[in-house]
Motif scaffolding. Structure first.
Motif, PDB file in Angstrom:
ATOM      1  N   SER A  35       0.835  -1.198   0.000  1.00  0.00           N
ATOM      2  CA  SER A  35       0.000   0.000   0.000  1.00  0.00           C
ATOM      3  C   SER A  35       0.870   1.248   0.000  1.00  0.00           C
ATOM      4  N   TRP A  36       0.311   2.335  -0.516  1.00  0.00           N
ATOM      5  CA  TRP A  36       0.955   3.644  -0.498  1.00  0.00           C
ATOM      6  C   TRP A  36       0.219   4.545   0.481  1.00  0.00           C
ATOM      7  N   THR A  37       0.949   5.295   1.265  1.00  0.00           N
ATOM      8  CA  THR A  37       0.348   6.261   2.180  1.00  0.00           C
ATOM      9  C   THR A  37       0.917   7.644   1.902  1.00  0.00           C
ATOM     10  N   SER A  38       0.079   8.659   2.050  1.00  0.00           N
ATOM     11  CA  SER A  38       0.526  10.024   1.832  1.00  0.00           C
ATOM     12  C   SER A  38       1.436  10.467   2.971  1.00  0.00           C
ATOM     13  N   ALA A  39       2.420  11.292   2.631  1.00  0.00           N
ATOM     14  CA  ALA A  39       3.355  11.816   3.619  1.00  0.00           C
ATOM     15  C   ALA A  39       3.548  13.304   3.362  1.00  0.00           C
ATOM     16  N   SER A  40       4.384  13.922   4.170  1.00  0.00           N
ATOM     17  CA  SER A  40       4.631  15.353   4.056  1.00  0.00           C
ATOM     18  C   SER A  40       5.086  15.728   2.656  1.00  0.00           C
ATOM     19  N   ALA A  41       4.500  16.809   2.111  1.00  0.00           N
ATOM     20  CA  ALA A  41       4.833  17.260   0.759  1.00  0.00           C
ATOM     21  C   ALA A  41       6.122  18.066   0.749  1.00  0.00           C
ATOM     22  N   LEU A  42       6.737  18.161  -0.429  1.00  0.00           N
ATOM     23  CA  LEU A  42       7.911  19.010  -0.599  1.00  0.00           C
ATOM     24  C   LEU A  42       7.554  20.478  -0.376  1.00  0.00           C
ATOM     25  N   PRO A  43       8.539  21.294  -0.013  1.00  0.00           N
ATOM     26  CA  PRO A  43       8.268  22.731   0.134  1.00  0.00           C
ATOM     27  C   PRO A  43       7.766  23.365  -1.159  1.00  0.00           C
ATOM     28  N   GLU A  44       8.210  22.851  -2.322  1.00  0.00           N
ATOM     29  CA  GLU A  44       7.711  23.322  -3.610  1.00  0.00           C
ATOM     30  C   GLU A  44       7.748  22.175  -4.610  1.00  0.00           C
ATOM     31  N   ALA A  45       6.884  22.267  -5.622  1.00  0.00           N
ATOM     32  CA  ALA A  45       6.815  21.213  -6.631  1.00  0.00           C
ATOM     33  C   ALA A  45       8.018  21.309  -7.568  1.00  0.00           C
ATOM     34  N   VAL A  46       8.693  20.185  -7.760  1.00  0.00           N
ATOM     35  CA  VAL A  46       9.905  20.119  -8.585  1.00  0.00           C
ATOM     36  C   VAL A  46       9.871  18.817  -9.383  1.00  0.00           C
ATOM     37  N   THR A  47      10.504  18.835 -10.566  1.00  0.00           N
ATOM     38  CA  THR A  47      10.639  17.624 -11.357  1.00  0.00           C
ATOM     39  C   THR A  47      12.106  17.405 -11.696  1.00  0.00           C
ATOM     40  N   TRP A  48      12.490  16.121 -11.798  1.00  0.00           N
ATOM     41  CA  TRP A  48      13.888  15.756 -12.064  1.00  0.00           C
ATOM     42  C   TRP A  48      13.943  14.842 -13.280  1.00  0.00           C
ATOM     43  N   TYR A  49      14.500  15.325 -14.385  1.00  0.00           N
ATOM     44  CA  TYR A  49      14.529  14.576 -15.631  1.00  0.00           C
ATOM     45  C   TYR A  49      15.822  13.795 -15.840  1.00  0.00           C
ATOM     46  N   GLY A  50      16.786  13.924 -14.966  1.00  0.00           N
ATOM     47  CA  GLY A  50      18.061  13.237 -15.150  1.00  0.00           C
ATOM     48  C   GLY A  50      18.035  11.813 -14.632  1.00  0.00           C
ATOM     49  N   GLN A  51      19.091  11.071 -14.941  1.00  0.00           N
ATOM     50  CA  GLN A  51      19.238   9.710 -14.432  1.00  0.00           C
ATOM     51  C   GLN A  51      19.883   9.695 -13.050  1.00  0.00           C
ATOM     52  N   HIS A  52      20.696  10.721 -12.744  1.00  0.00           N
ATOM     53  CA  HIS A  52      21.508  10.684 -11.526  1.00  0.00           C
ATOM     54  C   HIS A  52      21.288  11.915 -10.640  1.00  0.00           C
ATOM     55  N   ASP A  53      20.064  12.487 -10.729  1.00  0.00           N
ATOM     56  CA  ASP A  53      19.696  13.636  -9.894  1.00  0.00           C
ATOM     57  C   ASP A  53      18.682  13.249  -8.831  1.00  0.00           C
ATOM     58  N   ASN A  54      18.594  11.962  -8.550  1.00  0.00           N
ATOM     59  CA  ASN A  54      17.584  11.410  -7.659  1.00  0.00           C
ATOM     60  C   ASN A  54      17.830  11.807  -6.205  1.00  0.00           C
ATOM     61  N   ALA A  55      16.818  11.597  -5.356  1.00  0.00           N
ATOM     62  CA  ALA A  55      16.975  11.779  -3.915  1.00  0.00           C
ATOM     63  C   ALA A  55      18.089  10.859  -3.413  1.00  0.00           C
ATOM     64  N   VAL A  56      18.877  11.341  -2.448  1.00  0.00           N
ATOM     65  CA  VAL A  56      19.980  10.541  -1.915  1.00  0.00           C
ATOM     66  C   VAL A  56      19.849  10.424  -0.396  1.00  0.00           C
ATOM     67  N   PRO A  57      20.242   9.276   0.180  1.00  0.00           N
ATOM     68  CA  PRO A  57      20.164   9.088   1.632  1.00  0.00           C
ATOM     69  C   PRO A  57      21.285   9.813   2.350  1.00  0.00           C
ATOM     70  N   LEU A  58      20.973  10.426   3.473  1.00  0.00           N
ATOM     71  CA  LEU A  58      21.977  11.089   4.298  1.00  0.00           C
ATOM     72  C   LEU A  58      22.371  10.233   5.491  1.00  0.00           C
ATOM     73  N   SER A  59      21.601   9.195   5.751  1.00  0.00           N
ATOM     74  CA  SER A  59      21.891   8.297   6.874  1.00  0.00           C
ATOM     75  C   SER A  59      21.115   7.018   6.654  1.00  0.00           C
ATOM     76  N   THR A  60      21.293   6.068   7.562  1.00  0.00           N
ATOM     77  CA  THR A  60      20.535   4.821   7.485  1.00  0.00           C
ATOM     78  C   THR A  60      19.204   4.923   8.206  1.00  0.00           C
ATOM     79  N   THR A  61      18.892   6.095   8.740  1.00  0.00           N
ATOM     80  CA  THR A  61      17.665   6.255   9.523  1.00  0.00           C
ATOM     81  C   THR A  61      16.487   6.721   8.689  1.00  0.00           C
ATOM     82  N   GLY A  62      16.712   7.097   7.434  1.00  0.00           N
ATOM     83  CA  GLY A  62      15.620   7.562   6.591  1.00  0.00           C
ATOM     84  C   GLY A  62      15.712   9.021   6.216  1.00  0.00           C
ATOM     85  N   ALA A  63      16.768   9.712   6.598  1.00  0.00           N
ATOM     86  CA  ALA A  63      16.961  11.102   6.178  1.00  0.00           C
ATOM     87  C   ALA A  63      17.369  11.127   4.710  1.00  0.00           C
TER      88      ALA A  63
END
Length: 389
Positions: free
Chosen positions: A11-39
């Motif tokens: 299942s998918w659940t809604s979570a906090s939205a981004l501060p502003e709407a953005v799109t990423w068209y690259g292959q390597h511009d994805n979200a990246v982890p800052l820790s193993t805790t979910g940041a």
């Protein structure tokens, strides 16, 4: 590690939205982890007018909310984000312009999670956008390919590659690829090898032909060599590491899209498996439905979760569907779909076998309320697999 049954619906659940709407068209511009805790960190991207943005936001693992942090020194889209061994994040290249022929950037910068700020980190030897970036076993970052401006009306693909040394904070040449390309995928494998495949080669027209040929980078010799070609040319595809020697490639722009060759309406469904030992590709079972501009993430023991996407980035509404691949069985199964369809979004794993998606493009052209203005989304959703054990 969590083992996921391919019968799981989840299942998918809604979570906090981004501060502003953005799109990423690259292959390597994805979200990246800052820790193993979910940041997680997102930075740059494009707004609804296609202009590069400088925004950056961090997902607070405890509160589960996105918090704005220091903006990039230079707005960027078609850039790369790479987590370094010391926990900092390297942003490289991209472009600050909205048009196809906008100049690429050579500048790079570092995000420090401790200060939540970006600092300049020198420049590459030349500007590039739509390139790849992967961290190697020795901690250095390999940047390869991309595009730069050829003239006021056209761009050219680059075959150059560079290495970033995070200890010295310097760039050096890494040996040229056999051919130039942009929008490709790059996956680190065993023995210091990096597999680069697909993408496009700009030819000065509005649409660029997709590529099938692939190359391997040898970290020890700093040289590139051709390896087996994809069974079909692909761009806007995804490549996911299954093991030290295996890679799964999924989807991509349909053959027969402008510049892509004979039309094949089923080409977006196909998937392929690369074997480093033999240097060859073999067909994987077709996905239940085709897609490009999607995201694909390792999931469970030996699986891949493929999410969202669209057939093309014109006159489209984003797909809500998601499917799970079981590499052991070479089989796909549908899982619960997104509440909001999207493509060119960010996606990243979370602890506990979960996956987060955020932002992206929801509709364009005739599918949008305003045909001249793409509809972006700031929403965030989190997938939890049913049947996890």
């Amino acid at each position: 590690m969590t083992t996921i049954s391919t019968r799981a619906t989840g299942s998918w659940t809604s979570a906090s939205a981004l501060p502003e709407a953005v799109t990423w068209y690259g292959q390597h511009d994805n979200a990246v982890p800052l820790s193993t805790t979910g940041a997680l960190l997102v930075a740059g991207g494009a707004d609804s007018a296609g202009a590069a943005v400088g925004q950056a936001a961090v997902r607070d693992a405890t509160a589960g909310t996105w918090v704005p942090v220091g903006a990039l020194n230079t707005p960027r889209r078609l850039h790369t984000l790479t987590v370094l061994a010391n926990g900092k994040v390297l942003a490289t290249g991209g472009t600050s312009g909205a048009s196809r022929g906008a100049p690429a950037l050579a500048t790079t910068e570092l995000y420090d999670p401790a200060t939540r700020a970006w600092t300049p980190s020198g420049s590459m030897a030349g500007p590039r956008a739509g390139h790849s970036a992967v961290r190697l076993a020795d901690g250095k970052v390999l940047v390869a390919g991309g595009t730069t401006v050829r003239s006021a009306q056209s761009t050219k693909a680059l075959h150059t590659a560079e290495l970033y040394d995070p200890v010295a904070g310097t760039w050096s040449a890494a040996g040229d690829m056999t051919e130039g390309r942009a929008g490709h995928t790059a996956v680190p494998l065993a023995g210091g090898a990096v597999l680069v495949c697909g993408g496009t080669a700009p030819v000065g027209s509005a649409d660029d032909p997709s590529l099938a040929f692939c190359e391997l980078y040898d970290s020890g010799t700093k040289k590139w060599a051709p390896t087996g070609s994809l069974r079909a040319p692909r761009s806007h595809h995804q490549a996911t590491r299954l093991s030290d020697t295996e890679v799964l490639v999924t989807g991509g722009t349909a053959l027969g899209a402008p510049g892509g060759g004979p039309f094949d309406p089923f080409s977006q469904r196909t998937a392929e498996l690369y074997d480093l030992t033999s240097g060859t590709w073999s067909p994987a079972t077709d996905m239940p439905s085709g897609r490009a501009l999607h995201r694909a993430l390792p999931f469970g023991e030996h699986g891949v979760l493929v999410i969202g996407g669209a057939a093309d980035d014109k006159d489209e509404a984003g797909y809500r569907s998601a499917v799970l691949y079981d590499a052991d069985a070479d089989a796909w199964s549908p899982v619960a779909g997104l509440a909001e369809g999207r493509w060119a979004f960010a996606a990243a794993p979370l602890p506990g076998g979960k996956v987060l998606v955020t932002g992206g493009t929801a509709r364009t052209g005739t599918a949008a309320a305003d045909p001249d203005l793409p509809e972006l989304t700031a929403s965030t959703e989190i997938f939890t697999a049913g049947g996890a054990s």
